[in-house]
Design a protein around this motif. Structure first.
Motif, PDB file in Angstrom:
ATOM      1  N   PRO A 127     -54.665  -9.724  20.378  1.00  0.00           N
ATOM      2  CA  PRO A 127     -54.289  -9.651  18.953  1.00  0.00           C
ATOM      3  C   PRO A 127     -54.598 -10.931  18.188  1.00  0.00           C
ATOM      4  O   PRO A 127     -54.994 -10.880  17.011  1.00  0.00           O
ATOM      5  N   LYS A 140     -64.881  -9.516  20.327  1.00  0.00           N
ATOM      6  CA  LYS A 140     -65.102  -8.876  21.625  1.00  0.00           C
ATOM      7  C   LYS A 140     -65.808  -9.823  22.579  1.00  0.00           C
ATOM      8  O   LYS A 140     -65.470  -9.906  23.771  1.00  0.00           O
ATOM      9  N   ALA A 211     -61.476  -2.917  27.085  1.00  0.00           N
ATOM     10  CA  ALA A 211     -60.205  -3.035  26.356  1.00  0.00           C
ATOM     11  C   ALA A 211     -60.442  -3.353  24.891  1.00  0.00           C
ATOM     12  O   ALA A 211     -59.826  -2.754  24.001  1.00  0.00           O
ATOM     13  N   ALA A 214     -61.935  -0.354  23.102  1.00  0.00           N
ATOM     14  CA  ALA A 214     -60.975   0.742  22.949  1.00  0.00           C
ATOM     15  C   ALA A 214     -60.049   0.519  21.771  1.00  0.00           C
ATOM     16  O   ALA A 214     -59.620   1.471  21.116  1.00  0.00           O
ATOM     17  N   ILE A 215     -59.742  -0.761  21.504  1.00  0.00           N
ATOM     18  CA  ILE A 215     -58.774  -1.060  20.449  1.00  0.00           C
ATOM     19  C   ILE A 215     -59.433  -1.141  19.081  1.00  0.00           C
ATOM     20  O   ILE A 215     -58.906  -0.620  18.093  1.00  0.00           O
ATOM     21  N   ALA A 216     -60.579  -1.790  18.998  1.00  0.00           N
ATOM     22  CA  ALA A 216     -61.198  -2.022  17.684  1.00  0.00           C
ATOM     23  C   ALA A 216     -62.714  -1.993  17.804  1.00  0.00           C
ATOM     24  O   ALA A 216     -63.333  -3.030  18.068  1.00  0.00           O
ATOM     25  N   TYR A 223     -65.115   2.427  23.602  1.00  0.00           N
ATOM     26  CA  TYR A 223     -64.722   3.164  22.388  1.00  0.00           C
ATOM     27  C   TYR A 223     -64.864   4.657  22.607  1.00  0.00           C
ATOM     28  O   TYR A 223     -63.966   5.442  22.249  1.00  0.00           O
TER      29      TYR A 223
END
Length: 270
Positions: A127, A140, A211, A214-216, A223
């Motif tokens: 985050p 990333k 990871a 997958a999040i952004a 993704y």
């Protein structure tokens, strides 16, 4: 003869190598058949034939909206991020590892700091990376670097410290400067270890990449996996998982081949 001294021949070694994969495939096929026999609409364990048909479609048929073959597009995006993260980490680790291993003042300054950094779970700072670097490509790549760089530095600096002191003393006796010792004595012995360390860090690097995607992200292997999970499209998910596994294996094989060709005298080529 004791079992510890017995070595399989080429044919037996090939059979033993393939045996776990065959057993895993048989176990999956049996489990799939049992679930589909109870419920033909079950999506949890699709039949191997269904996965094969899905894989053929994903590898060959373009998306109707974008007119791209999404699997290849996702692969290109993920491999670019992975290459940048691992490449930058390897370059930085080689420089910092040499400095920590050869220079006592740098070792006293950075060794403890790097050790503490290596204890921080990289996903816990994800985050923060998104806040600082945004949701684009940079965050990333930085996550991969944060995840594997401390390990690479600690491993490479330890390898430098293992270089026999006699070799460095001989170089000093011949008038070599610190830079020459780093480039002509330490670096040649560090490169095989660098390849081995990269091989060991590929697994975590893939984890951090998936990871982050997958999040952004709007493209990438991670993704796509998390996008289709809402539809319980296990055939697509398993195809992507198998493809990622194949890519990771190909990378490891390429690095192992490079190590054997460039440094055939080292154990890193095993």
């Amino acid at each position: 003869m004791r079992l510890i001294n017995r070595r399989p021949g080429v044919a037996l070694k090939t059979v033993l190598t393939l045996l776990p994969f065959v057993l895993a495939f048989i176990a999956y096929s049996i489990g799939s058949d049992i679930r589909l026999a109870e419920n033909p609409s079950d999506k949890l364990l699709p039949a191997p034939s269904t996965i094969a048909a899905t894989a053929e479609r994903l590898f060959t048929e373009p998306d109707r909206r974008s007119e791209r073959i999404l699997l290849w597009h996702d692969t290109a995006a993920s491999l670019t991020r992975l290459a940048l993260g691992v490449g930058i980490s390897a370059a930085l680790a080689m420089i910092v590892g040499l400095a920590i291993g050869l220079l006592p003042h740098v070792r006293a300054t950075l060794a403890g700091f790097v050790a503490v950094l290596s204890m921080i779970p990289p996903l816990a700072v994800l985050p923060i990376l998104f806040i600082v670097f945004g949701l684009g490509e940079l965050s990333k790549v930085v996550l991969i670097i944060v995840g594997i760089l401390p390990f690479l530095i600690r491993d490479l600096s330890q390898r430098v410290l293992e270089i026999p002191r006699e070799m460095i003393v001989k170089a000093e006796t011949l008038g070599a400067s610190s830079l020459v010792i780093a480039l002509r004595v330490a670096l040649p012995q560090l490169l095989p270890r660098l390849i081995q360390s990269i091989r060991l860090s590929l697994g975590p690097a893939w984890l951090f990449l998936i990871a982050a995607e997958a999040i952004a992200s709007e493209v990438g292997l991670g993704y796509r996996i998390f996008l289709v999970r809402r539809f319980l499209a296990m055939d697509v998910i398993l195809t992507y998982v198998l493809w990622i596994t194949l890519l990771a294996f190909a990378m490891d094989f390429a690095l192992r081949w490079l190590s054997r060709k460039a440094f055939p005298w080292t154990e890193a080529s095993l």
